[in-house]
Design an enzyme around this catalytic site. Structure first.
Site, PDB file in Angstrom:
ATOM      1  N   GLY A 127       0.816  -1.201   0.000  1.00 45.67           N
ATOM      2  CA  GLY A 127       0.000   0.000   0.000  1.00 45.67           C
ATOM      3  C   GLY A 127       0.856   1.259   0.000  1.00 45.67           C
ATOM      4  O   GLY A 127       1.940   1.312  -0.584  1.00 45.67           O
ATOM      5  N   SER A 128       0.370   2.254   0.699  1.00 45.99           N
ATOM      6  CA  SER A 128       1.004   3.575   0.637  1.00 45.99           C
ATOM      7  C   SER A 128       2.409   3.596   1.225  1.00 45.99           C
ATOM      8  O   SER A 128       3.171   4.524   0.959  1.00 45.99           O
ATOM      9  CB  SER A 128       0.139   4.593   1.370  1.00 45.99           C
TER      10      SER A 128
END
Lengths: 504, 459
Positions: free
Chosen positions: A228-229
């Site tokens: 993810g981020s």
């Protein structure tokens, strides 16, 4: 006329028939001796190594096994259970240290340190002997040696407690050396249940393998998750090193929403103000649109190389047991590259890999080889071998690392990672909330990667990665900042406190 | 006149031509025997202590009692020999004492692994019985030729002993046991000695008929039907033992003994040819028809087949593992794991314990002890002049040789495994007693053999 040939022969020294019968007996003796030599000398090693021959197992369990040490204290032990395989392994805080120790079972073999350090622990390492060839000559085994780990007991405990029964994993390393300070996987299991050869061992094995929570899976190193981020750290480093972004505060000229290259798929943001945001702002508030566009602009070649410099696509990492390969695809089209650059699509990473990324930022851009075994010793404590810290690769330039430290600190102080703040220390971090499952239907994974530097320290003392799989609560509320950051803070605090205690 | 055998005192004897040369008197060598017996007892005691030190860290509490027990037995036997067989071969008794002592040590050592089943005290008890019978034979049997009178009594007794177990239940696939009042007796063991006496008597009487009659076919002199009868009868007997009692070893032993003695008595290779043909025919037929024997042959050819089949190592594989674990010098007494063999570790497979804990060195020493025992028997046979004595000595020695070969070859994978007791070493009362009787008879024969050259002891 036949002359007497049998008993009545009066030849001196006996009769030929008796002599021939005696020769037969001598032949039988020679046959026995030759065959015994064959079995005991020439075939001996083949028979010794036959898996059905239990002697090696008996010798292995005939003496107490060496211990695995955390903070100078043994977290393992041996119990004399009698019987053929005499000594059974015991564990203090088994579930807590299971991802590091693994198990040593009479029935199911060994895993983790129990496996890779088996020669030391079982006493078969020739270096444990007082002199070369000593054990071969005396036909003995050395007493089992000890394995001194790099773990920080307080950090390990803090991580396990902070996870609080949720599924997830924590990996923490010392950025300057690569020493692994914490390696936690939850739910866990008690490896002591698998020691010995009682019936309960088989039952425990069945139960643990059938458990839907997969307690024996070492999530910190053997499970890969979409990062993810948190992967935006890699994308930012690639953009800075490739010169796509030169100024942290300059507008990146990005639309919101962002149409994935060559498609009509719209990528949006959770955060506001991402249109034409600067890299600093985009990092602080985790703008998907900005990083997807940056990744695409950096290009497949540069993105892949940057990811691989951090440790992706490396099958050979050993700490000393093997770590699952974190992957960044080498063949991607435009939209895939854009999605991969925000840690989605097929990008996957182990928690340890993410801790190494945070460690590289904290450590001026170079990735230290993570390791768990500080040294091995004889039973009495004399060092047999010691691990020297070494640098794996340079992941980014020192200037890029400094820029990323700045942005990660901003993210904690002003952005998504405020739950990770520690008084008396500088903390840099990056949150992540990774979608997964078919059509992103699964409960998202909450990520947090960070590093911390005590105000009175010369350099960051700890880098950590946390993933929480099934963060309790509604789907919309799950986030790296809310669920994972507090866990990271506990671990970093524990490390900084113990380092301060040691006079740093 | 100087009494024969009295050595002239140096310096006092006059060197004159007319002085009669003193009759040559063979040395009796009883002092050597005594010294060797002391050595044998000390070696056994040392082994007993080594087991205790290795397994429990202390000298076993019964060490003195054990040493004293074995020592007293050996001493009594020695006294009987001194009294009634002063010219006997001085090596026979010490070898028997040493083998019996080592056997007790090995059984004691294995007892430690099986606390519920102590075999060493029983074995010591049977050794006492054996030595008592040894003494009885040495004291009461004044000359081996007395036995020749009982040639046919012996064969009847042997057949009776062999037939008895057929009426008792099979134990572990073999019908060779008599269970009476808590004791298990293997009558086949005693039958060996009786058959040796019968063979010796029969062949001593009929050797000419067997050697010089019959037709000649090509280069083989074939016997006539009349003398062939008894041979076929013996063959049938051994096959009968094999089939009815499922005892491959004893069958092999009887037949081997008969062929050896037949050859020694007649010098006819034809007999060996006939014997081998019959043996091969019998073995093939029985190997096909009898599953117990067939399985033994299959195990011998593929000792690890059961491992590959996933049902773990069989006894022969475990035995081979034990020998291999011993290597050249062995693990040391008490430090091996031959108990993994499981059933019959103390009896048929006792040699595996010796092989593992004493190594190839110890195993070879044991083989050489047996070889020496056999050699002394053959030597006594060679020295004798009467055919019965010769055949008896060679027969008894051959029993030991064949038995050692059959069981030692079996447990080391040289030949198919057959259940048999390692002479003196293995647990088993009947076997120990029988072997002491064999040694007693060899002592008696060797005494006759050596005293016949001595002017003072004319038989």
């Amino acid at each position: 006329m036949n002359l007497p040939r049998g008993l009545d022969s009066a030849r001196p020294g006996g009769t030929p028939t008796i002599q021939r019968a005696a020769a037969l007996c001598a032949l039988l003796l020679v046959a026995l001796l030759v065959n015994a030599t064959r079995v005991q000398i020439f075939e001996a090693s083949r028979y010794d190594d036959n898996p059905a021959n239990r002697r090696q197992m008996i010798a292995r369990y005939g003496a107490p096994r060496g211990d695995i040490l955390v903070d100078g204290r043994a977290v393992t032990g041996s119990r004399d259970a009698g019987g053929m395989f005499r000594y059974e392994r015991t564990y203090t805080d088994g579930p807590l240290f299971a991802p590091v120790t693994g198990f040593a079972s009479q029935v199911y073999g060994t895993t983790m340190l129990e496996d890779t350090q088996d020669a030391t622990l079982a006493g078969t390492d020739p270096d444990l002997a007082p002199f070369p060839l000593w054990n071969d000559v005396t036909r003995t085994r050395s007493s089992g040696g000890n394995v001194v780990t790099t773990l920080n007991g307080a950090a390990q405990r803090a991580a396990y407690q902070a996870l609080g029964g949720r599924s997830g994993a924590v990996a923490a390393i010392e950025p300057s050396t690569g020493r692994i300070l914490a390696l936690v996987s939850a739910p866990s299991y008690d490896p002591g249940e698998l020691s010995g050869s009682r019936d309960s061992v088989a039952r425990a094995w069945e139960r643990l393998n059938a458990d839907a929570g997969k307690p024996m899976l070492n999530r910190a190193i053997r499970q890969t998750y979409p990062p993810g981020s948190t992967f935006k750290v890699v994308t930012a480093a690639a953009a800075l090193d490739a010169g796509v972004v030169r100024d942290l505060d300059e507008s990146t000229d990005s639309p919101d929403p962002y149409l994935l290259p060559g498609t009509t798929t719209r990528l949006t943001n959770e955060a506001r103000g991402c249109e034409d945001a600067s890299l600093r702002y985009a990092f602080e508030w985790s703008c998907n649109t900005v990083f997807a566009k940056l990744g695409f602009e950096v290009g497949l070649r540069n993105m892949t190389q940057a990811a691989e410099r951090f440790g992706f696509n490396d099958q050979r990492l050993r700490i000393p047991f093997s770590v699952a390969q974190s992957t960044f695809e080498r063949k991607l089209d435009g939209p895939q590259l854009a999605l991969s650059s925000i840690g989605q699509f097929d990008t996957r990473a182990t928690p340890l890999q993410m801790a190494m990324i945070a460690g590289a930022v904290a450590g001026d851009g170079s990735v230290s080889a993570p390791y768990l075994v500080d040294r091995t010793t004889t039973k009495s404590g004399d060092t047999v071998s010691a691990t020297e810290p070494r640098t794996l690769r340079r992941a980014m330039s020192p200037a890029t690392a400094a820029a990323l430290r700045e942005m990660m600190v901003n993210a904690v102080q002003e952005g998504t990672g405020q739950n990770a703040m520690i008084p008396g220390a500088t903390v840099g971090g990056k949150t992540g909330t990774a979608q997964h499952g078919v059509g992103n239907s699964g409960t998202p994974y909450a990520w947090f990667i960070s590093w911390a530097q005590a105000d009175d320290a010369m350099e960051p003392g700890v880098a950590v990665a946390v993933v929480v799989e099934d963060a309790a609560g509604e789907r919309g509320e799950i986030s790296g900042g809310g669920d994972a950051a507090p866990i990271a803070r506990s671990v970093m605090q524990a490390v900084l406190e113990s380092q301060r205690g040691m006079g740093r | 006149m100087i009494e024969p055998g009295t050595p002239g005192l140096p310096g006092t004897r006059t060197e004159t031509d007319d002085a009669p040369a003193p009759a040559l008197r063979l040395p009796r060598r009883r002092g050597v025997e005594f010294a060797l017996i002391v050595l044998a007892v000390l070696i056994s005691m040392y082994g007993y202590c080594a087991v205790g030190l290795a397994t429990q860290g202390t000298v076993p509490p019964g060490a003195t009692r054990y040493g004293a027990g074995l020592g007293v037995l050996a001493l009594l036997a020695h006294c009987a020999v001194r009294l009634r067989a002063p010219y006997a071969d001085p090596l026979l008794l010490p070898i028997a004492v040493l083998l019996n002592g080592v056997g007790l040590v090995l059984i004691y050592r294995l007892d430690l692994e099986t606390p519920g089943d102590r075999a060493a005290p029983t074995q010591l008890y049977w050794s006492t019985v054996g030595v008592a019978l040894f003494i009885a034979v040495v004291l009461l049997l004044r000359h081996h030729r007395v036995l020749q009178r009982y040639t046919y009594v012996c064969v009847v007794a042997a057949l009776a002993l062999l037939t008895l177990p057929i009426f008792f239940p099979a134990v572990n696939g073999a019908r060779i046991w008599l269970r009476i009042a808590g004791f298990s007796i293997q009558p086949g063991e005693f039958a060996k000695v009786l058959l040796a006496v019968f063979f010796a008597g029969y062949l001593a009487a009929n050797r000419h008929a067997l050697a010089y009659t019959g037709r000649r076919v090509w280069r083989l002199q074939l016997p006539t039907g009349r003398v062939l009868g008894p041979v076929v009868a013996i063959w049938l007997l051994s096959v009968g033992v094999l089939v009815l009692e499922r005892d491959l070893g004893t069958s092999l032993l009887f037949f081997g003994l008969f062929v050896v003695l037949l050859y020694v008595a007649t010098g006819r290779t034809g007999w060996i040819a006939v014997g081998l043909l019959l043996a091969v025919a019998g073995a093939l037929a029985v190997g096909r028809l009898e599953p117990h024997v067939h399985a033994r042959v299959a195990d011998w050819l593929h000792p690890f087949a059961s491992i590959d089949a996933g049902i773990g190592p069989n006894q022969l594989a475990q035995s081979l593992f034990a020998f291999a674990a011993g290597g050249a010098l062995g693990t040391g007494l008490g430090l091996g794991h031959s108990i993994l063999i499981g059933f019959a570790a103390k009896s048929d497979f006792i040699l595996a314990t010796a092989g593992e804990e004493l190594g190839l060195a110890g195993l070879s020493a044991l083989f050489l002890l047996y070889a020496l025992l056999v050699e002394r028997g053959y030597r006594a046979g060679l020295a004798l002049r009467d055919p019965f004595g010769r055949l008896l000595a060679i027969g008894l020695a051959s029993i030991v040789a064949l038995q050692v070969f059959v069981i030692a070859g079996g447990v080391t994978g040289l030949i198919p495994l057959t259940g048999m007791a390692m002479p003196f070493l293995a647990q088993g009362g009947s076997s120990v007693v029988t072997n002491w009787i064999i040694v007693a008879l060899l002592i008696r024969i060797s005494d006759s053999a050596r005293s016949q050259y001595d002017g003072t002891a004319v038989p």
